[in-house]
Enzyme design. Structure first.
Site, PDB file in Angstrom:
ATOM      1  N   SER A  24       0.895  -1.246  -0.020  1.00  0.00           N
ATOM      2  CA  SER A  24       0.087  -0.017   0.074  1.00  0.00           C
ATOM      3  C   SER A  24       0.950   1.067   0.093  1.00  0.00           C
ATOM      4  O   SER A  24       2.133   1.358   0.351  1.00  0.00           O
ATOM      5  CB  SER A  24      -0.792  -0.054   1.414  1.00  0.00           C
ATOM      6  N   GLY A  25       0.292   2.373  -0.302  1.00  0.00           N
ATOM      7  CA  GLY A  25       0.881   3.737  -0.248  1.00  0.00           C
ATOM      8  C   GLY A  25       2.316   3.875  -0.786  1.00  0.00           C
ATOM      9  O   GLY A  25       2.535   3.564  -1.915  1.00  0.00           O
ATOM     10  N   TYR A 186       2.610   7.964  18.224  1.00  0.00           N
ATOM     11  CA  TYR A 186       3.160   7.742  16.888  1.00  0.00           C
ATOM     12  C   TYR A 186       4.426   8.474  16.717  1.00  0.00           C
ATOM     13  O   TYR A 186       5.382   8.063  15.963  1.00  0.00           O
ATOM     14  CB  TYR A 186       2.115   8.114  15.860  1.00  0.00           C
TER      15      TYR A 186
HETATM   16  N1  LIG Z   1       1.168   8.933   4.774  1.00  0.00           N
HETATM   17  C1  LIG Z   1       1.698   9.941   5.211  1.00  0.00           C
HETATM   18  O1  LIG Z   1       1.574  11.283   5.164  1.00  0.00           O
HETATM   19  C2  LIG Z   1       3.041   9.616   5.947  1.00  0.00           C
HETATM   20  C3  LIG Z   1       3.901  10.459   6.299  1.00  0.00           C
HETATM   21  C4  LIG Z   1       5.075  10.604   7.106  1.00  0.00           C
HETATM   22  C5  LIG Z   1       5.428   9.380   7.372  1.00  0.00           C
HETATM   23  N2  LIG Z   1       4.888   8.078   6.683  1.00  0.00           N
HETATM   24  C6  LIG Z   1       5.130   6.795   7.192  1.00  0.00           C
HETATM   25  O2  LIG Z   1       5.411   6.055   5.841  1.00  0.00           O
HETATM   26  C7  LIG Z   1       5.245   4.498   5.998  1.00  0.00           C
HETATM   27  C8  LIG Z   1       4.102   4.077   5.068  1.00  0.00           C
HETATM   28  O3  LIG Z   1       2.912   4.428   5.387  1.00  0.00           O
HETATM   29  P1  LIG Z   1       1.933   4.841   4.405  1.00  0.00           P
HETATM   30  O4  LIG Z   1       1.515   6.459   4.495  1.00  0.00           O
HETATM   31  O5  LIG Z   1       2.284   4.340   3.088  1.00  0.00           O
HETATM   32  O6  LIG Z   1       0.884   3.847   5.154  1.00  0.00           O
HETATM   33  P2  LIG Z   1      -0.243   2.702   4.453  1.00  0.00           P
HETATM   34  O7  LIG Z   1      -0.920   3.110   2.939  1.00  0.00           O
HETATM   35  O8  LIG Z   1      -1.316   2.505   5.273  1.00  0.00           O
HETATM   36  O9  LIG Z   1       0.820   1.580   4.217  1.00  0.00           O
HETATM   37  C9  LIG Z   1       1.542   0.975   5.290  1.00  0.00           C
HETATM   38  C10 LIG Z   1       2.025  -0.346   4.940  1.00  0.00           C
HETATM   39  O10 LIG Z   1       2.545  -1.009   6.235  1.00  0.00           O
HETATM   40  C11 LIG Z   1       1.884  -2.462   6.279  1.00  0.00           C
HETATM   41  N3  LIG Z   1       1.789  -2.720   7.592  1.00  0.00           N
HETATM   42  C12 LIG Z   1       1.100  -2.167   8.654  1.00  0.00           C
HETATM   43  N4  LIG Z   1       1.041  -2.982   9.782  1.00  0.00           N
HETATM   44  C13 LIG Z   1       1.818  -4.146   9.557  1.00  0.00           C
HETATM   45  C14 LIG Z   1       2.145  -4.999  10.348  1.00  0.00           C
HETATM   46  N5  LIG Z   1       1.582  -5.317  11.495  1.00  0.00           N
HETATM   47  N6  LIG Z   1       2.763  -6.269   9.459  1.00  0.00           N
HETATM   48  C15 LIG Z   1       3.007  -6.282   8.225  1.00  0.00           C
HETATM   49  N7  LIG Z   1       2.857  -4.714   7.452  1.00  0.00           N
HETATM   50  C16 LIG Z   1       2.168  -4.052   8.122  1.00  0.00           C
HETATM   51  C17 LIG Z   1       0.597  -2.206   5.626  1.00  0.00           C
HETATM   52  O11 LIG Z   1       0.094  -3.564   5.163  1.00  0.00           O
HETATM   53  P3  LIG Z   1      -1.407  -3.703   4.902  1.00  0.00           P
HETATM   54  O12 LIG Z   1      -1.438  -3.576   3.281  1.00  0.00           O
HETATM   55  O13 LIG Z   1      -1.488  -5.169   4.903  1.00  0.00           O
HETATM   56  O14 LIG Z   1      -2.168  -2.936   5.554  1.00  0.00           O
HETATM   57  C18 LIG Z   1       1.078  -1.379   4.304  1.00  0.00           C
HETATM   58  O15 LIG Z   1       1.691  -2.153   3.324  1.00  0.00           O
HETATM   59  C19 LIG Z   1       4.802   4.482   7.499  1.00  0.00           C
HETATM   60  O16 LIG Z   1       6.050   4.166   8.021  1.00  0.00           O
HETATM   61  C20 LIG Z   1       4.383   5.861   7.820  1.00  0.00           C
HETATM   62  O17 LIG Z   1       4.549   6.201   9.154  1.00  0.00           O
HETATM   63  C21 LIG Z   1       3.359   8.352   6.109  1.00  0.00           C
END
Ligand SMILES: NC(=O)c1ccc[n+]([C@@H]2O[C@H](COP(=O)([O-])OP(=O)(O)OC[C@H]3O[C@@H](n4cnc5c(N)ncnc54)[C@H](OP(=O)(O)O)[C@@H]3O)[C@@H](O)[C@H]2O)c1
Length: 303
Positions: A24-25, A186
């Site tokens: 995802s993402g 977080y």
């Molecule tokens: N979005 C933002 O604005 C933002 C900003 C700063 C930092 N970040 C960081 O970016 C990173 C990616 O987040 P994202 O925004 O792309 O969110 P996302 O779309 O929710 O993707 C999160 C990913 O992590 C996986 N994941 C979560 N919990 C897990 C677990 N227990 N075991 C295995 N995999 C797990 C999810 O798997 P599933 O597909 O199975 O759910 C998904 O592939 C994170 O570290 C987040 O803190 C995001």
């Protein structure tokens, strides 16, 4: 291409990239970019069918044959991380890039099977344990790198960690829960990502491994969809002002391809630039204490 030009470039073609959170993402956008560069991929995911769908998508997108391995693990579970690491070590002759990207926010207090608060377990202890278990393997690559997805959110933390309350339960209780306690939790994990990066780089000085972390910016993803309708509505509004996952993954992919990594070990990046995180995030003593505490939490000395 001559041997000389191949050496000059850190070309991802045929390199092995192991990535978490690629279903995802930001992680998915990064995986697509790595596939487009003909890297071989190892995807660590908790959901087998989602991972298989992504693998099919990536193969369709890539013209040249590439290797995609799927490894199933729930990163909240230390047992699951240990099991998957054993499979990875058996299957992968070499890992060139490790991307610790998976992350989540839990707005209710939940404990993992090891008794650790969930946000901390997934966002900080999982990268800590996975990386520690794979380090010897990464050392076998000619030039390896580890990239951790951190966040500008670390700036929320002004006073560090309360090491006497490692699970941060008080942040989920009473008024604190409604005054942003879970978001503070977080933010603590994202501060931990930066401190972990710096301390790991220090410990790996002189080795073949470079460690980076980066802030992807505010990105429209599936983040925070696990916390009910209110959180979903908030994210829907925030997503209107957020960048695409491709833009969010841009610095990650750039770091993976960076040719000259000298002097950049342990640093924090955003928008393809080295940036200064908060003073707290550069506190060497705090990084050392956090490392020791994390070792205890994952019982690393018992491995
Ligand atoms: N979005 C933002 O604005 C933002 C900003 C700063 C930092 N970040 C960081 O970016 C990173 C990616 O987040 P994202 O925004 O792309 O969110 P996302 O779309 O929710 O993707 C999160 C990913 O992590 C996986 N994941 C979560 N919990 C897990 C677990 N227990 N075991 C295995 N995999 C797990 C999810 O798997 P599933 O597909 O199975 O759910 C998904 O592939 C994170 O570290 C987040 O803190 C995001």
């Amino acid at each position: 291409m001559t041997d000389k030009t191949i050496k000059k470039e850190w070309n991802l073609q045929n390199k092995y990239v192991l990535i978490t959170g690629a279903t995802s993402g930001i992680g998915l956008a990064a995986a697509k970019a790595f596939a487009a560069r003909c890297a071989n991929l190892g995807i660590i995911a908790r959901n087998q069918s989602k991972a298989e769908e992504i693998s099919t998508l990536l193969r369709m997108q890539t013209k040249k044959p590439m290797k995609i391995d799927i490894f199933i693990a729930d990163l909240s579970s230390q047992r699951s991380i240990r099991e998957v690491t054993a499979q990875i070590l058996e299957k992968c002759p070499r890992i060139d890039v490790l991307v610790n990207n998976a992350g989540a926010l839990y707005d209710t207090f939940q404990k993992t099977e090891e008794g650790v608060e969930m946000t901390w377990a997934v966002n900080h202890l999982a990268p800590f344990l996975l990386t520690s278990l794979l380090l010897d393997h990464l050392k076998e690559s000619e030039s390896a790198r580890i990239i951790n997805t951190a966040s500008h959110g670390h700036k929320m933390i002004k006073k560090g960690f309360d090491f006497d309350n490692v699970n941060g339960e008080h942040l989920y209780k009473g008024m604190k829960k409604y005054l942003g306690g879970p978001t503070i939790r977080y933010a603590q994990t994202k501060l931990a990502n930066i401190l972990f990066t710096a301390e790991l780089a220090r410990r790996l000085e002189g080795s073949n491994i470079t460690v980076f972390c980066f802030d992807p910016g505010l990105v429209a993803t599936n983040f925070n969809q696990n916390n009910g309708l209110m959180a979903k509505s908030t994210m829907a509004v925030m997503n209107l002002f957020s960048r695409t996952p491709e833009k969010g993954a841009d610095t990650l992919v750039w770091l993976a391809e960076l040719k000259d990594t000298s002097n950049l070990n342990g640093q924090y990046f955003a928008d393809r630039q080295q940036k200064a995180p908060t003073e707290l995030a550069t506190d060497k003593e705090l990084a050392r204490i956090l490392w020791n505490m994390s070792e205890e939490q994952v019982q690393l000395s018992k491995i």
